[in-house]
Design a protein around this motif. Structure first.
Motif, PDB file in Angstrom:
ATOM      1  N   ARG A   6     -24.844 -51.471  81.504  1.00  0.00           N
ATOM      2  CA  ARG A   6     -24.248 -52.609  80.809  1.00  0.00           C
ATOM      3  C   ARG A   6     -25.277 -53.700  80.551  1.00  0.00           C
ATOM      4  NH1 ARG A   6     -20.126 -55.250  83.670  1.00  0.00           N
ATOM      5  NH2 ARG A   6     -19.782 -56.325  81.719  1.00  0.00           N
ATOM      6  N   ALA A   7     -26.545 -53.327  80.391  1.00  0.00           N
ATOM      7  CA  ALA A   7     -27.606 -54.313  80.176  1.00  0.00           C
ATOM      8  C   ALA A   7     -27.350 -55.162  78.937  1.00  0.00           C
ATOM      9  CB  ALA A   7     -28.958 -53.608  80.069  1.00  0.00           C
ATOM     10  N   TRP A   8     -26.803 -54.594  77.892  1.00  0.00           N
ATOM     11  CA  TRP A   8     -26.534 -55.345  76.669  1.00  0.00           C
ATOM     12  C   TRP A   8     -25.541 -56.472  76.920  1.00  0.00           C
ATOM     13  CZ3 TRP A   8     -28.290 -56.969  72.378  1.00  0.00           C
ATOM     14  CH2 TRP A   8     -27.456 -57.489  71.399  1.00  0.00           C
ATOM     15  N   CYS A   9     -24.635 -56.311  77.842  1.00  0.00           N
ATOM     16  CA  CYS A   9     -23.630 -57.337  78.146  1.00  0.00           C
ATOM     17  C   CYS A   9     -24.271 -58.637  78.622  1.00  0.00           C
ATOM     18  CB  CYS A   9     -22.646 -56.843  79.190  1.00  0.00           C
ATOM     19  SG  CYS A   9     -21.639 -55.467  78.614  1.00  0.00           S
ATOM     20  N   TRP A  10     -25.464 -58.553  79.199  1.00  0.00           N
ATOM     21  CA  TRP A  10     -26.135 -59.755  79.692  1.00  0.00           C
ATOM     22  C   TRP A  10     -26.678 -60.611  78.557  1.00  0.00           C
ATOM     23  CZ3 TRP A  10     -29.368 -56.753  83.791  1.00  0.00           C
ATOM     24  CH2 TRP A  10     -28.522 -56.333  84.816  1.00  0.00           C
ATOM     25  N   ILE A  11     -26.962 -60.001  77.412  1.00  0.00           N
ATOM     26  CA  ILE A  11     -27.552 -60.770  76.310  1.00  0.00           C
ATOM     27  C   ILE A  11     -26.672 -60.829  75.069  1.00  0.00           C
ATOM     28  CG2 ILE A  11     -29.932 -60.444  77.045  1.00  0.00           C
ATOM     29  CD1 ILE A  11     -30.141 -58.135  75.062  1.00  0.00           C
ATOM     30  N   CYS A  12     -25.540 -60.168  75.080  1.00  0.00           N
ATOM     31  CA  CYS A  12     -24.628 -60.156  73.942  1.00  0.00           C
ATOM     32  C   CYS A  12     -24.076 -61.562  73.710  1.00  0.00           C
ATOM     33  CB  CYS A  12     -23.480 -59.177  74.199  1.00  0.00           C
ATOM     34  SG  CYS A  12     -22.163 -59.268  72.976  1.00  0.00           S
ATOM     35  N   PRO A  13     -24.187 -62.106  72.503  1.00  0.00           N
ATOM     36  CA  PRO A  13     -23.681 -63.465  72.259  1.00  0.00           C
ATOM     37  C   PRO A  13     -22.161 -63.563  72.389  1.00  0.00           C
ATOM     38  CG  PRO A  13     -24.520 -62.486  70.224  1.00  0.00           C
ATOM     39  CD  PRO A  13     -24.845 -61.541  71.339  1.00  0.00           C
ATOM     40  N   ILE A  14     -21.439 -62.535  72.046  1.00  0.00           N
ATOM     41  CA  ILE A  14     -19.984 -62.579  72.163  1.00  0.00           C
ATOM     42  C   ILE A  14     -19.575 -62.613  73.628  1.00  0.00           C
ATOM     43  CG2 ILE A  14     -17.845 -61.309  71.727  1.00  0.00           C
ATOM     44  CD1 ILE A  14     -19.198 -60.291  69.144  1.00  0.00           C
ATOM     45  N   GLY A  15     -20.195 -61.784  74.428  1.00  0.00           N
ATOM     46  CA  GLY A  15     -19.900 -61.784  75.856  1.00  0.00           C
ATOM     47  C   GLY A  15     -20.267 -63.096  76.523  1.00  0.00           C
ATOM     48  N   SER A  16     -21.371 -63.693  76.123  1.00  0.00           N
ATOM     49  CA  SER A  16     -21.789 -64.975  76.691  1.00  0.00           C
ATOM     50  C   SER A  16     -20.803 -66.081  76.350  1.00  0.00           C
ATOM     51  CB  SER A  16     -23.182 -65.356  76.183  1.00  0.00           C
ATOM     52  OG  SER A  16     -24.114 -64.383  76.572  1.00  0.00           O
ATOM     53  N   MET A  17     -20.340 -66.109  75.103  1.00  0.00           N
ATOM     54  CA  MET A  17     -19.363 -67.121  74.704  1.00  0.00           C
ATOM     55  C   MET A  17     -18.034 -66.914  75.429  1.00  0.00           C
ATOM     56  SD  MET A  17     -19.985 -67.800  70.658  1.00  0.00           S
ATOM     57  CE  MET A  17     -19.740 -66.100  70.171  1.00  0.00           C
ATOM     58  N   ALA A  18     -17.606 -65.677  75.557  1.00  0.00           N
ATOM     59  CA  ALA A  18     -16.349 -65.389  76.241  1.00  0.00           C
ATOM     60  C   ALA A  18     -16.428 -65.788  77.709  1.00  0.00           C
ATOM     61  CB  ALA A  18     -15.997 -63.910  76.108  1.00  0.00           C
ATOM     62  N   ALA A  19     -17.566 -65.539  78.340  1.00  0.00           N
ATOM     63  CA  ALA A  19     -17.733 -65.899  79.745  1.00  0.00           C
ATOM     64  C   ALA A  19     -17.718 -67.415  79.925  1.00  0.00           C
ATOM     65  CB  ALA A  19     -19.030 -65.310  80.291  1.00  0.00           C
ATOM     66  N   ALA A  20     -18.347 -68.135  79.001  1.00  0.00           N
ATOM     67  CA  ALA A  20     -18.391 -69.596  79.103  1.00  0.00           C
ATOM     68  C   ALA A  20     -17.022 -70.220  78.836  1.00  0.00           C
ATOM     69  CB  ALA A  20     -19.418 -70.149  78.124  1.00  0.00           C
ATOM     70  N   ALA A  21     -16.292 -69.669  77.888  1.00  0.00           N
ATOM     71  CA  ALA A  21     -15.007 -70.257  77.497  1.00  0.00           C
ATOM     72  C   ALA A  21     -13.858 -69.830  78.394  1.00  0.00           C
ATOM     73  CB  ALA A  21     -14.688 -69.875  76.059  1.00  0.00           C
ATOM     74  N   GLY A  22     -13.935 -68.669  78.957  1.00  0.00           N
ATOM     75  CA  GLY A  22     -12.782 -68.133  79.669  1.00  0.00           C
ATOM     76  C   GLY A  22     -12.970 -67.964  81.147  1.00  0.00           C
ATOM     77  N   ARG A  23     -13.363 -69.001  81.849  1.00  0.00           N
ATOM     78  CA  ARG A  23     -13.455 -68.880  83.302  1.00  0.00           C
ATOM     79  C   ARG A  23     -12.087 -68.516  83.841  1.00  0.00           C
ATOM     80  NH1 ARG A  23     -18.385 -67.773  84.481  1.00  0.00           N
ATOM     81  NH2 ARG A  23     -19.799 -69.180  83.472  1.00  0.00           N
ATOM     82  N   ASN A  24     -12.077 -67.652  84.807  1.00  0.00           N
ATOM     83  CA  ASN A  24     -10.834 -67.092  85.311  1.00  0.00           C
ATOM     84  C   ASN A  24     -10.029 -68.123  86.104  1.00  0.00           C
ATOM     85  OD1 ASN A  24      -8.834 -65.461  86.234  1.00  0.00           O
ATOM     86  ND2 ASN A  24     -10.180 -63.883  87.019  1.00  0.00           N
ATOM     87  N   PRO A  25      -8.847 -68.547  85.606  1.00  0.00           N
ATOM     88  CA  PRO A  25      -8.049 -69.524  86.337  1.00  0.00           C
ATOM     89  C   PRO A  25      -7.334 -68.925  87.552  1.00  0.00           C
ATOM     90  CG  PRO A  25      -6.880 -68.841  84.379  1.00  0.00           C
ATOM     91  CD  PRO A  25      -8.231 -68.173  84.349  1.00  0.00           C
ATOM     92  N   ARG A  26      -7.175 -67.616  87.565  1.00  0.00           N
ATOM     93  CA  ARG A  26      -6.551 -66.925  88.691  1.00  0.00           C
ATOM     94  C   ARG A  26      -7.560 -65.953  89.292  1.00  0.00           C
ATOM     95  NH1 ARG A  26      -2.169 -63.864  85.987  1.00  0.00           N
ATOM     96  NH2 ARG A  26      -2.472 -62.676  87.854  1.00  0.00           N
ATOM     97  N   PRO A  27      -8.406 -66.418  90.190  1.00  0.00           N
ATOM     98  CA  PRO A  27      -9.444 -65.543  90.728  1.00  0.00           C
ATOM     99  C   PRO A  27      -8.861 -64.402  91.557  1.00  0.00           C
ATOM    100  CG  PRO A  27      -9.388 -67.580  91.949  1.00  0.00           C
ATOM    101  CD  PRO A  27      -8.435 -67.736  90.792  1.00  0.00           C
ATOM    102  N   LEU A  28      -9.566 -63.319  91.563  1.00  0.00           N
ATOM    103  CA  LEU A  28      -9.178 -62.166  92.354  1.00  0.00           C
ATOM    104  C   LEU A  28      -9.487 -62.463  93.812  1.00  0.00           C
ATOM    105  CD1 LEU A  28      -8.143 -59.246  92.132  1.00  0.00           C
ATOM    106  CD2 LEU A  28     -10.515 -58.530  91.994  1.00  0.00           C
ATOM    107  N   ARG A  29      -8.527 -62.236  94.671  1.00  0.00           N
ATOM    108  CA  ARG A  29      -8.711 -62.516  96.094  1.00  0.00           C
ATOM    109  C   ARG A  29      -8.662 -61.214  96.891  1.00  0.00           C
ATOM    110  NH1 ARG A  29      -8.630 -67.937  96.763  1.00  0.00           N
ATOM    111  NH2 ARG A  29      -7.493 -69.108  95.202  1.00  0.00           N
ATOM    112  N   LEU A  30      -9.527 -61.142  97.886  1.00  0.00           N
ATOM    113  CA  LEU A  30      -9.606 -59.972  98.752  1.00  0.00           C
ATOM    114  C   LEU A  30      -9.265 -60.375 100.181  1.00  0.00           C
ATOM    115  CD1 LEU A  30     -10.526 -56.999  99.339  1.00  0.00           C
ATOM    116  CD2 LEU A  30     -12.774 -57.962  99.791  1.00  0.00           C
ATOM    117  N   ALA A  31      -8.282 -59.729 100.758  1.00  0.00           N
ATOM    118  CA  ALA A  31      -7.978 -59.904 102.184  1.00  0.00           C
ATOM    119  C   ALA A  31      -8.850 -58.903 102.932  1.00  0.00           C
ATOM    120  CB  ALA A  31      -6.503 -59.664 102.450  1.00  0.00           C
TER     121      ALA A  31
END
Length: 90
Positions: A6-31
């Motif tokens: 998934r190396a392309w995901c690190w530099i893809c402009p669409i993925g970068s914008m989505a990551a910046a705009a869509g921080r997860n409001p419901r984080p995954l929790r692990l017990a």
């Protein structure tokens, strides 16, 4: 691409914008006390994340959380119900 599929995901402009705009409001929790490290959650994750490694120490780093699609396949497949999206503590 030779080192990580998934190396392309690190530099893809669409993925970068989505990551910046869509921080997860419901984080995954692990017990962690319920997790048996069976890795079933990692096997079904479409983003190749490994939720069974989301310990309290890793929660401070959470860079991987922006890759999460919140599909909740990991939550559904967990045999011990160690994963959740609930806001309250487990």
């Amino acid at each position: 691409l030779f080192f990580h599929e998934r190396a392309w995901c690190w530099i893809c402009p669409i993925g970068s914008m989505a990551a910046a705009a869509g921080r997860n409001p419901r984080p995954l929790r692990l017990a962690a006390d319920r997790c048996t490290n069976c890795a079933a959650c990692g096997k079904v994750c479409p983003m190749q994340l490994q939720p069974f490694t989301f310990t309290e120490a890793a929660a401070r780093k959470r860079g991987h959380e922006s890759d999460c699609l919140t599909c909740d396949l990991c939550v559904a497949i967990c045999p011990t119900r160690a994963l959740s999206r609930e806001e309250e503590s487990l």
